[in-house]
Motif scaffolding. Structure first.
Motif, PDB file in Angstrom:
ATOM      1  N   CYS A   1      -1.634  -6.159   9.369  1.00 40.51           N
ATOM      2  CA  CYS A   1      -0.402  -5.421   9.111  1.00 40.51           C
ATOM      3  C   CYS A   1      -0.605  -3.973   9.522  1.00 40.51           C
ATOM      4  CB  CYS A   1      -0.030  -5.501   7.627  1.00 40.51           C
ATOM      5  SG  CYS A   1       1.463  -4.583   7.207  1.00 40.51           S
ATOM      6  N   THR A   2       0.216  -3.498  10.448  1.00 41.69           N
ATOM      7  CA  THR A   2       0.105  -2.117  10.918  1.00 41.69           C
ATOM      8  C   THR A   2       1.028  -1.173  10.153  1.00 41.69           C
ATOM      9  OG1 THR A   2       1.733  -2.569  12.639  1.00 41.69           O
ATOM     10  CG2 THR A   2      -0.577  -2.853  13.229  1.00 41.69           C
ATOM     11  N   ARG A   3       1.879  -1.733   9.292  1.00 38.46           N
ATOM     12  CA  ARG A   3       2.772  -0.895   8.494  1.00 38.46           C
ATOM     13  C   ARG A   3       2.031  -0.329   7.290  1.00 38.46           C
ATOM     14  NH1 ARG A   3       6.203  -3.433   5.908  1.00 38.46           N
ATOM     15  NH2 ARG A   3       5.194  -5.470   6.019  1.00 38.46           N
ATOM     16  N   MET A   4       2.640   0.640   6.612  1.00 36.88           N
ATOM     17  CA  MET A   4       2.009   1.290   5.472  1.00 36.88           C
ATOM     18  C   MET A   4       2.199   0.449   4.212  1.00 36.88           C
ATOM     19  SD  MET A   4       0.585   3.900   6.735  1.00 36.88           S
ATOM     20  CE  MET A   4       0.214   5.020   5.389  1.00 36.88           C
ATOM     21  N   LEU A   5       1.093   0.123   3.569  1.00 41.11           N
ATOM     22  CA  LEU A   5       1.097  -0.641   2.336  1.00 41.11           C
ATOM     23  C   LEU A   5       0.388   0.152   1.243  1.00 41.11           C
ATOM     24  CD1 LEU A   5      -0.072  -4.082   3.794  1.00 41.11           C
ATOM     25  CD2 LEU A   5       2.297  -3.407   3.345  1.00 41.11           C
ATOM     26  N   MET A   6       0.752  -0.126  -0.005  1.00 34.96           N
ATOM     27  CA  MET A   6       0.003   0.368  -1.149  1.00 34.96           C
ATOM     28  C   MET A   6      -0.859  -0.791  -1.628  1.00 34.96           C
ATOM     29  SD  MET A   6      -0.598   3.029  -3.118  1.00 34.96           S
ATOM     30  CE  MET A   6       0.840   4.111  -3.082  1.00 34.96           C
ATOM     31  N   ILE A   7      -2.189  -0.594  -1.627  1.00 35.10           N
ATOM     32  CA  ILE A   7      -3.127  -1.678  -1.909  1.00 35.10           C
ATOM     33  C   ILE A   7      -3.951  -1.314  -3.141  1.00 35.10           C
ATOM     34  CG2 ILE A   7      -5.026  -3.048  -0.977  1.00 35.10           C
ATOM     35  CD1 ILE A   7      -3.874  -2.011   1.849  1.00 35.10           C
ATOM     36  N   TYR A   8      -3.963  -2.212  -4.132  1.00 37.28           N
ATOM     37  CA  TYR A   8      -4.697  -1.999  -5.373  1.00 37.28           C
ATOM     38  C   TYR A   8      -5.893  -2.943  -5.410  1.00 37.28           C
ATOM     39  CZ  TYR A   8      -0.240   0.109  -6.843  1.00 37.28           C
ATOM     40  OH  TYR A   8       0.902   0.868  -6.916  1.00 37.28           O
ATOM     41  N   THR A   9      -7.062  -2.426  -5.792  1.00 31.59           N
ATOM     42  CA  THR A   9      -8.259  -3.248  -5.851  1.00 31.59           C
ATOM     43  C   THR A   9      -8.709  -3.449  -7.292  1.00 31.59           C
ATOM     44  OG1 THR A   9      -9.693  -1.315  -5.542  1.00 31.59           O
ATOM     45  CG2 THR A   9      -9.010  -2.518  -3.571  1.00 31.59           C
ATOM     46  N   ILE A  10      -9.650  -4.382  -7.459  1.00 42.13           N
ATOM     47  CA  ILE A  10     -10.056  -4.814  -8.786  1.00 42.13           C
ATOM     48  C   ILE A  10     -10.730  -3.702  -9.582  1.00 42.13           C
ATOM     49  CG2 ILE A  10     -12.363  -5.625  -8.148  1.00 42.13           C
ATOM     50  CD1 ILE A  10     -11.767  -8.144  -9.826  1.00 42.13           C
TER      51      ILE A  10
END
Length: 341
Positions: free
Chosen positions: A69-78
């Motif tokens: 995915c080249t779009r901007m995402l908000m990614i949360y990790t454990i």
């Protein structure tokens, strides 16, 4: 002629836009490559949109080998970290992703990612609505009990909001009807790591306990103790202010300050089952020695077409109620409902 060129130019721009609008790729464990637009991933389910379908598709997170995915995402990790960027994937490294931020790339296992939110997602796509109702009849004394519930929740980039409403009514021969109504709203603001700021209000009315209205306004800090793609466990501490009004022969009202303790456990990857247990304690500060405890337990089983069946048990305990009524109040109900997300 110029008008024809303008029309052709507009059509060309539209075609190019459509061509690049959905370039996200999802690689599944059975070798399929799905092309669409990643919208979110929460509670172990990835949601994506395609041009050839009117509705979104859901894919189990464990069935995915990789994403691009080249779009901007908000990614949360454990571990509580939050990243803003795209996602990269190498076919020779299944279950391994690269988070591509503006200044660096971070390599993570897919098991470490617990939530994804698209920064381009529409507000309406962040809303979840569920409604359910139940009915029980008993020949003895002609007992009839009805129940209705509704919940609306919104998941933003930083803010989570939800509102609930529950109503249970009971009628039977030679006995006055009883009615129990509760509801409220909750606000949650993500802060550092797995921490959060909590706020909200709860309202309860119960004719059987002569309780016209109990309003509780609360705020505090919370923390995810465990947060994975299978379950989460969180706790919190804070303060609350409660205003109570009882009816009966002589109406009684009182306002008091209380402490606040929260515990919430939710397991949502048990096949089609979801189990949730909530415990809230209110040790009184104004009336030292008084305790109020609210417990809410539910099991939900998902059916086709977004329907579900649900069993729930709610128990309220008050060690020293303002009037001479029972210290315990509980409701057990079964219902069928529908969820829109």
């Amino acid at each position: 002629m110029p008008q024809k060129k303008i029309i052709l130019f507009v059509l060309f721009i539209f075609s190019v836009t459509q061509l690049f609008a959905q370039t996200d790729k999802i690689y599944t464990s059975n070798g399929d490559v799905l092309v669409g637009e990643i919208k979110s991933m929460q509670k172990g389910v990835l949601v994506y949109d395609t041009d050839y379908a009117d509705s979104d598709f859901n894919v189990d997170w464990e069935e995915i080998e990789g994403l691009i995915c080249t779009r901007m995402l908000m990614i949360y990790t454990i571990d509580g970290e939050k990243y803003t960027g795209g996602l990269g994937f190498l076919p020779d490294e299944p279950k391994k992703l690269t988070i591509q931020t503006l200044d660096k790339n971070i390599s993570v296992s897919m098991d470490e990612i617990v939530e994804i939110t698209s920064l381009e997602q529409r507000i309406i796509d962040r809303v979840i609505i569920s409604i359910d109702a139940g009915l029980s009849l008993s020949k003895a004394n002609n007992v009839r009990q009805t129940s209705a519930s509704a919940k609306v929740s919104y998941r933003g980039i930083k803010w989570n909001m939800s509102a609930t409403f529950n109503n249970v009514g009971t009628k039977q021969d030679n006995v006055d009807p009883t009615k129990r109504t509760d509801g409220g709203f909750t606000l949650v603001r993500d802060i550092w790591g797995n921490g959060m700021i909590l706020g909200g209000a709860e309202f309860l009315s119960n004719s059987e306990q002569l309780l016209d209205l109990r309003s509780t306004f609360r705020g505090g800090l919370g923390l995810y103790l465990i947060r994975t793609n299978h379950l989460y466990m969180q706790s919190g501490l804070g303060l609350a202010f409660t205003q109570e009004k009882y009816g009966g022969e002589e109406s009684t009202s009182q306002g008091s300050f209380e402490g606040l303790g929260l515990f919430d456990f939710n397991a949502y990857d048990i096949g089609d089952l979801t189990f949730q247990f909530k415990l809230t304690t209110y040790p009184s500060i104004s009336d030292w020695g008084r305790w109020r405890i609210d417990m809410d337990t539910s099991i939900k089983y998902d059916l086709p077409l977004d329907f579900y069946v649900k069993l729930s048990y709610v128990h309220n305990f008050d060690s020293d109620p303002l009037v001479d009524v029972s210290k315990n109040d509980f409701v057990f109900k079964s219902s069928i409902g529908w969820e829109w997300d």
